[in-house]
Write a protein that holds these residues in place. Structure first.
Motif, PDB file in Angstrom:
ATOM      1  N   THR A   1      -8.393  -0.322   1.366  1.00  0.00           N
ATOM      2  CA  THR A   1      -8.906  -1.287   0.391  1.00  0.00           C
ATOM      3  C   THR A   1      -8.335  -2.681   0.643  1.00  0.00           C
ATOM      4  O   THR A   1      -9.062  -3.682   0.608  1.00  0.00           O
TER       5      THR A   1
ATOM      6  N   HIS B   1      -5.207   2.998  -0.254  1.00  0.00           N
ATOM      7  CA  HIS B   1      -4.766   1.663  -0.654  1.00  0.00           C
ATOM      8  C   HIS B   1      -4.828   0.687   0.520  1.00  0.00           C
ATOM      9  O   HIS B   1      -5.271  -0.460   0.370  1.00  0.00           O
TER      10      HIS B   1
ATOM     11  N   ALA C   1       0.827  -1.212   0.000  1.00  0.00           N
ATOM     12  CA  ALA C   1       0.000   0.000   0.000  1.00  0.00           C
ATOM     13  C   ALA C   1       0.860   1.259   0.000  1.00  0.00           C
ATOM     14  O   ALA C   1       1.853   1.340   0.733  1.00  0.00           O
ATOM     15  N   ARG C   2       0.464   2.239  -0.787  1.00  0.00           N
ATOM     16  CA  ARG C   2       1.213   3.487  -0.887  1.00  0.00           C
ATOM     17  C   ARG C   2       0.557   4.653  -0.172  1.00  0.00           C
ATOM     18  O   ARG C   2       1.179   5.706   0.002  1.00  0.00           O
TER      19      ARG C   2
END
Length: 434
Positions: free
Chosen positions: A120, A117, A112-113
């Motif tokens: 989700t 993200h 994840a960034r």
């Protein structure tokens, strides 16, 4: 001695074929237990890296709580339909597919960034984990005598606490040394290895060959929605059990999610050290969950309502001990009191699981346990961490943790109602079972 007299209901008095393999039953338990460890390691590693995420992405406590709570929300919403499909289709294939999904989603957390993200990916973790606990436990119960149901339920679900311990402890150490992303990747790889082992060993054909006689011969229930609703909700004891279990786990999940942050903020521990200290505390909870289930099975030999009385005691005992502990001065005495409260906090799992499966046909055990999981997550797992975060934003984390245990009083009241109807509903189910 009512519970012994209804042996055909609980399975305690049913003779098992000599060909039944106790060794294979324990192999099944070990692998399903291992996947439950992976389930909660993937879920709770997030809590160990709360401080790093808060700092890196400038998050509020409510946002952190949502990252934790969204998993419980997805599990709660999807546990029932997933378990229903597994009961109709194939339980063993279902658990393998679920474990594969949540392991890959956990890998996504490490990639994840930004917050979106991560949210989700966490949502996908919850989708993968939905239904696993109920379907996995149904597989275990099918190859063991029903007189062990509270024991097995407590022992199996204690993997959740132990997995939380391992997830937070190892996740905190890995994150401190290699970064929080590597912590998620490690959890994902562990899950994928177990998926391979389970797929090769726990198959539907082998489980059916070793299933207990009551599982093979009990009269089934037509899988239509009206019949399912009647079996799962029209018994007062079941409804009270769902509510009581969910409310009690509100407290348990809140403590699990926020204990590392509490130690970090109020005991001034570094993130890695606070994760380890919280992990040791949660070991106490896992041991308590198992022992509370064992005690419930032993007490139920003389009185079926005894397990419900114990559930009430677990609720009230954890409430009193946690409220006192969170108001004490920091030190060894405070840790001892909090540990005693944590020991009892999730002790209702065993009695609740036994009550739920004692009152429905074996053919829908996974669905019944999924309904219990639905209540546990919608009333406990999803709102517990999030509501605690909201309160923490307003009155501080310590203030929130001082008042959250009061929810257990509501749980005790629900179990009190279940106690009043349990024996009557047990007799009614026995009279229509075969």
């Amino acid at each position: 001695m009512l519970e012994e007299n209804v042996g055909s209901l609980t399975g305690a008095a049913v003779t098992v074929r000599p060909t039944h393999s106790r060794v294979y039953a324990w192999v099944v338990f070990g692998l399903i237990f291992g996947l439950m460890l992976s389930d909660y390691m993937s879920r709770q590693v997030l809590n160990a890296v709360f401080p790093q995420l808060k700092s890196e992405w400038n998050l509020t406590d409510a946002q952190l709580g949502l990252l934790s709570g969204v998993v419980g929300l997805m599990v709660g919403l999807l546990a029932f339909p997933v378990a229903l499909v597994a009961d109709r289709w194939n339980r063993t294939r279902s658990v393998v597919l679920m474990a594969l999904f949540w392991s890959l989603a956990t890998l996504g957390c490490g990639l994840a960034r930004n917050y979106g993200h991560m949210l989700t990916a966490r949502l996908l973790v919850g989708i993968g984990e939905a239904g696993y606990g109920s379907v996995g436990l149904a597989i275990i119960l099918s190859v063991f005598p029903a007189s062990m149901r509270a024991t097995l339920t407590g022992a199996f679900t204690s993997a959740g606490m132990l997995g939380s311990v391992l997830g937070m402890a190892t996740g905190g150490v890995i994150a401190a040394r290699f970064g929080w992303r590597v912590a998620f990747v490690g959890m994902a790889l562990f899950g994928l290895l177990l998926v391979l082992a389970c797929a090769a060993t726990v198959t539907e054909a082998r489980v059916k060959r070793h299933a207990r006689r009551h599982e093979r011969c009990a009269k089934g229930v037509s899988q239509t929605l009206p019949n399912l609703v009647k079996s799962l909700f029209c018994t007062p004891t079941l409804v009270f059990t769902y509510v009581g279990s969910g409310l009690q786990l509100f407290t348990a999940y809140a403590i699990i999610a926020w204990l590392p942050s509490y130690l970090n903020r109020y005991h001034h521990m570094a993130p890695a050290k606070s994760a380890l200290a919280a992990a040791l505390m949660l070991i106490v909870s896992g041991v308590g969950m198992s022992l509370c289930g064992v005690v419930a099975d032993r007490v139920a030999r003389n009185s079926p309502r005894g397990k419900v009385t114990l559930a009430i005691g677990y609720c009230l005992g954890s409430c009193v001990l946690l409220m006192i502990g969170m108001r004490m001065e920091t030190g060894a005495a405070q840790f001892a009191v909090i540990a005693a409260g944590v020991f009892l906090a999730a002790g209702t799992w065993g009695p609740a699981g036994a009550m739920a499966t004692n009152l429905v046909p074996a053919s829908i055990h996974a669905t019944a346990l999924a309904t219990l999981t639905l209540a546990n997550n919608l009333l406990g797992g999803a709102p517990g961490p999030y509501v605690t975060g909201l309160l923490a934003d307003r009155i501080g984390l310590l203030g929130a943790l001082q008042w959250i245990p009061l929810v257990s009083v509501g749980a005790a009241l629900a179990f009190g109602c279940a106690k009043a109807t349990y024996e009557r509903d047990l007799r009614r189910f026995e009279s229509t079972r075969w």
